[in-house]
Design a protein around this motif. Structure first.
Motif, PDB file in Angstrom:
ATOM      1  N   TRP A   1      -7.096   0.966  -0.397  1.00  0.00           N
ATOM      2  CA  TRP A   1      -7.437  -0.075   0.552  1.00  0.00           C
ATOM      3  C   TRP A   1      -8.687  -0.778  -0.152  1.00  0.00           C
ATOM      4  CZ3 TRP A   1      -4.288  -1.277   4.233  1.00  0.00           C
ATOM      5  CH2 TRP A   1      -3.312  -0.360   4.635  1.00  0.00           C
ATOM      6  N   VAL A   2      -9.677  -0.235  -0.813  1.00  0.00           N
ATOM      7  CA  VAL A   2     -10.800  -0.840  -1.288  1.00  0.00           C
ATOM      8  C   VAL A   2     -10.044  -1.764  -2.474  1.00  0.00           C
ATOM      9  CG1 VAL A   2     -12.797  -0.848  -2.770  1.00  0.00           C
ATOM     10  CG2 VAL A   2     -12.257   0.895  -0.756  1.00  0.00           C
ATOM     11  N   GLU A   3      -9.086  -1.453  -3.317  1.00  0.00           N
ATOM     12  CA  GLU A   3      -8.681  -2.249  -4.349  1.00  0.00           C
ATOM     13  C   GLU A   3      -7.714  -3.260  -3.884  1.00  0.00           C
ATOM     14  OE1 GLU A   3      -6.920   1.157  -6.914  1.00  0.00           O
ATOM     15  OE2 GLU A   3      -7.897  -0.130  -8.323  1.00  0.00           O
ATOM     16  N   ARG A   4      -7.028  -3.029  -2.455  1.00  0.00           N
ATOM     17  CA  ARG A   4      -6.463  -4.195  -1.913  1.00  0.00           C
ATOM     18  C   ARG A   4      -7.106  -5.385  -1.618  1.00  0.00           C
ATOM     19  NH1 ARG A   4      -1.496  -4.387  -0.158  1.00  0.00           N
ATOM     20  NH2 ARG A   4      -0.607  -5.590   1.501  1.00  0.00           N
TER      21      ARG A   4
ATOM     22  N   SER B   1      -2.152  -0.587  -3.107  1.00  0.00           N
ATOM     23  CA  SER B   1      -3.550  -0.974  -3.826  1.00  0.00           C
ATOM     24  C   SER B   1      -3.294  -2.489  -4.293  1.00  0.00           C
ATOM     25  CB  SER B   1      -3.872  -0.192  -5.112  1.00  0.00           C
ATOM     26  OG  SER B   1      -2.816  -0.339  -5.865  1.00  0.00           O
ATOM     27  N   GLY B   2      -2.378  -2.922  -4.114  1.00  0.00           N
ATOM     28  CA  GLY B   2      -2.188  -4.875  -4.257  1.00  0.00           C
ATOM     29  C   GLY B   2      -2.109  -5.188  -5.412  1.00  0.00           C
ATOM     30  N   GLN B   3      -1.641  -4.436  -6.492  1.00  0.00           N
ATOM     31  CA  GLN B   3      -1.692  -4.840  -7.817  1.00  0.00           C
ATOM     32  C   GLN B   3      -0.953  -6.406  -7.841  1.00  0.00           C
ATOM     33  OE1 GLN B   3      -2.719  -4.368 -10.837  1.00  0.00           O
ATOM     34  NE2 GLN B   3      -3.303  -2.258 -11.022  1.00  0.00           N
ATOM     35  N   ASP B   4      -0.027  -6.436  -7.058  1.00  0.00           N
ATOM     36  CA  ASP B   4       0.887  -7.925  -6.932  1.00  0.00           C
ATOM     37  C   ASP B   4      -0.010  -8.732  -6.301  1.00  0.00           C
ATOM     38  OD1 ASP B   4       0.923  -5.976  -4.732  1.00  0.00           O
ATOM     39  OD2 ASP B   4       2.569  -6.916  -3.573  1.00  0.00           O
ATOM     40  N   LEU B   5      -1.075  -8.612  -5.751  1.00  0.00           N
ATOM     41  CA  LEU B   5      -1.799  -9.551  -5.074  1.00  0.00           C
ATOM     42  C   LEU B   5      -2.723 -10.270  -5.776  1.00  0.00           C
ATOM     43  CD1 LEU B   5      -2.570  -7.505  -1.730  1.00  0.00           C
ATOM     44  CD2 LEU B   5      -0.877  -9.365  -1.818  1.00  0.00           C
ATOM     45  N   LEU B   6      -3.089  -9.921  -6.980  1.00  0.00           N
ATOM     46  CA  LEU B   6      -3.783 -10.571  -7.970  1.00  0.00           C
ATOM     47  C   LEU B   6      -3.332 -11.450  -8.677  1.00  0.00           C
ATOM     48  CD1 LEU B   6      -6.879 -10.699  -8.886  1.00  0.00           C
ATOM     49  CD2 LEU B   6      -6.571  -9.284 -10.556  1.00  0.00           C
ATOM     50  N   SER B   7      -3.781 -12.706  -8.534  1.00  0.00           N
ATOM     51  CA  SER B   7      -2.769 -13.804  -9.383  1.00  0.00           C
ATOM     52  C   SER B   7      -2.845 -13.633 -11.000  1.00  0.00           C
ATOM     53  CB  SER B   7      -3.359 -15.205  -9.082  1.00  0.00           C
ATOM     54  OG  SER B   7      -4.403 -15.655  -9.630  1.00  0.00           O
ATOM     55  N   ASP B   8      -1.827 -13.998 -11.661  1.00  0.00           N
ATOM     56  CA  ASP B   8      -2.057 -13.995 -12.955  1.00  0.00           C
ATOM     57  C   ASP B   8      -3.405 -14.861 -13.515  1.00  0.00           C
ATOM     58  OD1 ASP B   8       0.292 -12.664 -13.169  1.00  0.00           O
ATOM     59  OD2 ASP B   8       1.578 -14.187 -13.582  1.00  0.00           O
TER      60      ASP B   8
ATOM     61  N   SER C   1      -5.565  -3.841 -15.517  1.00  0.00           N
ATOM     62  CA  SER C   1      -5.405  -3.669 -14.165  1.00  0.00           C
ATOM     63  C   SER C   1      -6.469  -4.050 -13.467  1.00  0.00           C
ATOM     64  CB  SER C   1      -5.267  -2.044 -13.918  1.00  0.00           C
ATOM     65  OG  SER C   1      -4.442  -1.649 -14.952  1.00  0.00           O
ATOM     66  N   GLY C   2      -7.526  -4.837 -13.818  1.00  0.00           N
ATOM     67  CA  GLY C   2      -8.690  -5.240 -13.320  1.00  0.00           C
ATOM     68  C   GLY C   2      -9.788  -4.114 -13.282  1.00  0.00           C
TER      69      GLY C   2
ATOM     70  N   GLY D   1     -10.472 -14.143   6.203  1.00  0.00           N
ATOM     71  CA  GLY D   1      -9.263 -14.642   6.392  1.00  0.00           C
ATOM     72  C   GLY D   1      -8.087 -13.948   5.492  1.00  0.00           C
ATOM     73  N   LEU D   2      -8.263 -12.660   5.566  1.00  0.00           N
ATOM     74  CA  LEU D   2      -7.072 -12.016   4.743  1.00  0.00           C
ATOM     75  C   LEU D   2      -6.315 -11.143   5.676  1.00  0.00           C
ATOM     76  CD1 LEU D   2      -9.025 -11.134   1.608  1.00  0.00           C
ATOM     77  CD2 LEU D   2      -7.387 -12.834   1.634  1.00  0.00           C
ATOM     78  N   SER D   3      -6.226 -11.241   7.143  1.00  0.00           N
ATOM     79  CA  SER D   3      -5.709 -10.338   7.853  1.00  0.00           C
ATOM     80  C   SER D   3      -4.301 -10.064   7.644  1.00  0.00           C
ATOM     81  CB  SER D   3      -5.746 -10.805   9.458  1.00  0.00           C
ATOM     82  OG  SER D   3      -7.279 -10.691   9.573  1.00  0.00           O
ATOM     83  N   SER D   4      -3.519 -11.278   7.251  1.00  0.00           N
ATOM     84  CA  SER D   4      -2.118 -11.107   6.916  1.00  0.00           C
ATOM     85  C   SER D   4      -1.542 -10.253   6.036  1.00  0.00           C
ATOM     86  CB  SER D   4      -1.343 -12.411   6.714  1.00  0.00           C
ATOM     87  OG  SER D   4      -1.900 -13.076   5.663  1.00  0.00           O
ATOM     88  N   GLN D   5      -2.611  -9.998   4.832  1.00  0.00           N
ATOM     89  CA  GLN D   5      -2.656  -9.050   3.914  1.00  0.00           C
ATOM     90  C   GLN D   5      -2.855  -7.409   4.053  1.00  0.00           C
ATOM     91  OE1 GLN D   5      -4.399 -11.118   0.680  1.00  0.00           O
ATOM     92  NE2 GLN D   5      -2.513 -12.641   0.637  1.00  0.00           N
ATOM     93  N   PHE D   6      -3.308  -7.732   5.460  1.00  0.00           N
ATOM     94  CA  PHE D   6      -3.897  -6.293   5.917  1.00  0.00           C
ATOM     95  C   PHE D   6      -3.356  -5.871   7.241  1.00  0.00           C
ATOM     96  CE2 PHE D   6      -6.869  -7.035   2.390  1.00  0.00           C
ATOM     97  CZ  PHE D   6      -7.235  -5.811   1.992  1.00  0.00           C
TER      98      PHE D   6
END
Ligand SMILES: Nc1nc2c(c(=O)[nH]1)N[C@H]1C(S)=C(S)[C@@H](COP(=O)(O)OP(=O)(O)OC[C@H]3O[C@@H](n4cnc5c(=O)[nH]c(N)nc54)[C@H](O)[C@@H]3O)O[C@H]1N2
Ligand SMILES: Nc1nc2c(c(=O)[nH]1)N[C@H]1C(S)=C(S)[C@@H](COP(=O)(O)OP(=O)(O)OC[C@H]3O[C@@H](n4cnc5c(=O)[nH]c(N)nc54)[C@H](O)[C@@H]3O)O[C@H]1N2
Ligand SMILES: [Mo]
Length: 723
Positions: A60-63, A350-357, A376-377, A497-502
């Motif tokens: 969740w922290v990584e997300r 963990s949201g690997q897909d959420l970080l843009s290229d 991987s950040g 403002g990230l509620s929709s991703q959480f």
């Protein structure tokens, strides 16, 4: 708590503020930096999940970090788990897998001492031993398991790659590997071009050739045999393949010399005599042969390699050396071997897909190490210090730490302090005020795992454990106003403002999302606090399973085979085959004749727990393990205070003479920062005097992962008079 004093190194003073005030300010500062400078200028830091409470909250922290857009998290993975979990992908396409110690014929522990660091794993090892499993231990110290092993290889610190090479040499020269497995499941039979080092492709031969078609060579006539890497299938029967072929091939560019990957590997691995390996590693030739014999005569081998091989400047190629040796045992994926993918299917949050290229490309250190952890950040602490202090390649203005203690767990202590002082804003979330928190602007009190629920999908001590999922209930009420890391993450996500991703910041909805692929929900787990073990089968040898078109699943590598030869490494400027051609890259210096290594102790986890009196009674002071020879030549007696000096610093520890320990090295403990008694050289005036990481040089690092020589820096030791 908000800081009320200057960041001058003296203990900070604090005032209590409300959670809302703290979270509002943190979120608004994050937004300001992101909007004005870019999210990469907010760096994060997380404590390790390997042995801290954060293990069931870290995803969740990584997300949060990734959905906010920062590619910069200090994670310590390059000195912890990256090699076994990610560098292993260069060979297997997956992580090291779960060792099935309970059902194996041979246990191989390589730079890993579960008798101190993983007691649940030790139980699995004992189960295997009761059923007659042999045991090989590679460790410079006489650990409990080393003393009981059938074969203890007392390697010189940092010489593991050479040792891997030596054992592999014996397996290859004596035919101690399975020819069919190497032919069928590794990329060993594929031809490599001598001029470029790339695999020979059909597109090299004809204009309309398929770049996914690679080649082997047939015994006797040398005819090319087609391998379709996209399907993972040989088009021609590979019964008569020549594993050691060296042929000339007529290509678009003329005649090109080609050799099989396995042939190149065998040539390089066998180039040095075993006597050279003996000199490098300190291990007698007959012991190297004995280890090879045990591996050859055991039907299955399960292994684990960890900190002893991951904390060096050759860590990635050392990992390759060991995983290729292991690959030759044919145990990877087998019952009784190391089983990847043993966990049931759960969603990864963990949201690997959420970080843009675009943001991912800005990770600190990614340019220098393009296939390392930064991909991987996960960035190194020293790259963050450089960004904060030198604005290279850009400034980092803010640091948000979920636990961790970089001042004790990482080297470059003075630079770390300078960087922490320099930050515009620094938040530390923790159970305790550690020295790194002493430089924070705001400290958030975190609830321990005893004070909150925790979801665990898979317990990786055993293959069976990987099928178990549990929602652990809180066992005590949360103390004072402490909140869990997950609560803090959700509260910040809402403000950002990230509620929709959480999952609308509702943790149960999030948990249901994680559990859904396994056919479970959180209500079921709450009704079964003891946990649920899923009935689904463990996927043994899953690489051999076929899809509906009859194509084998294979390995998740570019060639879909276990990669003896890694084009990925080659394309990024690294050796495609791990081979040491000259001696170890050690900084030899007469002033520093000994090697400084270390090991973890059962009483404490990293820099934690020294504030717990009962544990401190077990281990009151930091210990330096030292051989009798080294001690005698320096007039050091058991229990004496010693000073360990390297080219970059020094620290103090109490000598413990250990029989049979590797004589050219000394072994320290990291994580000491809480002071000792007034009559010790790290008394309250100078508690950090016992911090070994002050003395670790970081000017050279592993070129692939960025790992540093925590296990093989050069040093000398002297007795401290007057204590
Ligand atoms: N009690 C306790 N348990 C822990 C931790 C802790 O701090 N305390 N930390 C947790 C974490 S985060 C991790 S990553 C794991 C790590 O678990 P382990 O990998 O077991 O950790 P270490 O004891 O640091 O290192 C293992 C062994 O490496 C040996 N060694 C030192 N130098 C070399 C070398 O050059 N080559 C070889 N082959 N061996 C060498 C040491 O003698 C030691 O016995 O433990 C976890 N568990
Ligand atoms: N010389 C040397 N250095 C090493 C090592 C070594 O073997 N030798 N080992 C390396 C390894 S393997 C690792 S993993 C790193 C570890 O390095 P770190 O992750 O920095 O670990 P610690 O130094 O113990 O810091 C842990 C801090 O996190 C807090 N904490 C614990 N659990 C939680 C939680 O659930 N939430 C929050 N918010 N805080 C929490 C603790 O209270 C403590 O203050 O150290 C590395 N450093
Ligand atoms: Mo670790």
């Amino acid at each position: 708590m908000r800081r009320t004093s200057a960041k001058d190194g003296t203990p900070a003073t604090w005032e209590a503020i409300s959670w809302d005030e703290a979270l509002d300010e943190i979120a608004s500062r994050m937004i300001t930096v992101r909007d004005e400078h870019g999210a990469e200028q907010v760096a994060f830091s997380v404590t390790t999940p390997s042995g801290t409470h954060i293990s069931d909250g870290i995803s969740w922290v990584e997300r949060l970090i990734r959905s906010f857009g920062s590619p910069n998290t200090i994670y310590g993975t390059e000195i912890c788990n990256w090699h076994k979990d990610l560098a292993s992908r260069f060979t297997y396409g997956t992580d090291i897998g779960t060792p099935d110690f309970a059902n194996t014929d041979c246990i191989l522990l390589w730079g890993h001492n579960p008798s101190a660091t993983w007691l649940a794993r030790s139980i699995e090892i004992q189960k295997g031993r009761k059923q007659g499993a042999k045991m090989i231990v590679v460790d410079p110290r006489p650990t409990v398991f080393a003393q009981r092993a059938d074969c203890w290889l007392r390697v010189k610190p940092g010489a593991d790659q050479a040792l891997g090479q030596g054992i592999t040499k014996v397996l290859i020269e004596e035919g101690g590997y399975d020819h069919t497995f190497v032919t069928e499941w590794t990329n060993g039979p594929l031809l490599v071009r001598a001029d470029t080092g790339a695999f020979l492709r059909q597109s090299d031969i004809t204009v309309d050739g398929d770049p996914d078609v690679l080649f082997g060579s047939q015994q006797e006539d040398g005819a090319l045999m087609h391998y379709d890497a996209a399907k993972g299938q040989w088009r021609d029967s590979n019964d008569k393949i020549d594993l050691l072929a060296e042929i000339m091939v007529d290509t678009k560019e003329g005649m090109i010399a080609c050799q099989t990957a396995f042939g190149m590997f065998a040539d390089k691995v066998c180039a040095q005599p075993l006597e050279w390996i003996e000199t490098e590693t300190g291990i007698p030739v007959e012991d190297i042969r004995h280890a090879a014999e045990i591996l050859t005569t055991s039907d299955t081998t399960a292994y684990y390699a960890w900190n002893g091989v991951g904390q060096s400047i050759t860590a990635t190629q050392t990992e390759r050396s060991i995983s290729l040796l292991y690959g030759l045992t044919e145990s990877y994926g087998d019952k009784g071997g190391n089983v990847p993918g043993a966990a049931a299917a759960f969603a990864d949050v963990s949201g690997q897909d959420l970080l843009s290229d675009g943001q991912r490309a800005k990770a600190l250190g990614l340019k220098e190490r393009p296939i390392g952890p930064a991909l991987s950040g996960w960035v190194t602490a020293r790259d963050v210090y450089r960004a904060v202090l030198d604005h290279d390649p850009y400034p980092v203005k803010m640091l948000i730490s979920f636990g961790g203690n970089i001042l004790a767990s990482q080297p470059d202590t003075d630079r770390a302090i300078a960087a922490l002082k320099q930050l515009d804003f620094h938040i530390h979330a923790d159970f305790f005020l550690n020295p790194s928190a002493n430089y924070a602007d705001i400290v958030l009190p975190v609830a321990t795992s005893w004070e909150r629920e925790g979801l665990r999908t898979g317990f990786d001590a055993s293959v069976e454990g990987m099928r178990t999922v549990q929602l652990r209930a809180a066992v005590v009420k949360s103390m004072a106003e402490a909140r869990s890391d997950i609560d803090i993450v959700l509260a910040l996500a809402k403000r950002l403002g990230l509620s929709s991703q959480f999952f609308d910041c509702d943790i149960d909805t999030g948990y249901d999302h994680i559990l859904a692929p396994a056919g479970l929900n959180i209500a079921q787990l709450r009704a079964h606090p003891e946990g649920v073990t899923l009935p689904s089968k463990v996927p043994y040898r899953s690489y051999a399973e076929c899809d509906e078109n009859g194509n084998p699943k294979g390995f998740q590598t570019p060639t879909r085979k276990l990669e003896i030869y890694s084009e990925t490494l080659l394309q990024n400027g690294y050796d495609p085959i791990p081979v040491l051609e000259s001696g170890l890259p050690r900084q030899r210096d007469d002033k520093f004749p000994l090697q400084l290594s270390g090991a973890k102790i059962v009483a404490f986890c990293h820099s934690q727990h020294r504030n717990i009196e009962s544990l401190r009674r077990l281990m009151p002071d930091p210990i330096l393990e030292i051989s009798k020879e080294t001690a005698e030549s320096r007039n050091i007696n058991n229990g004496d205070w010693t000073k360990v000096t390297t080219p970059v610093g020094h620290f103090v520890a109490r000598a413990k003479l250990v029989k049979n320990i590797e004589p050219g090295s000394v072994f320290a403990q990291h994580g000491w920062w809480i002071e000792g008694a007034a009559d010790t050289p790290y008394s309250p005036d100078n508690p950090m005097a016992a911090n070994m990481n002050r003395a670790i040089p970081t000017d050279t690092a592993d070129p692939i992962s960025g790992s540093i020589p925590l296990r093989n820096s050069m040093c000398d030791v002297e007795r401290m008079d007057g204590w």
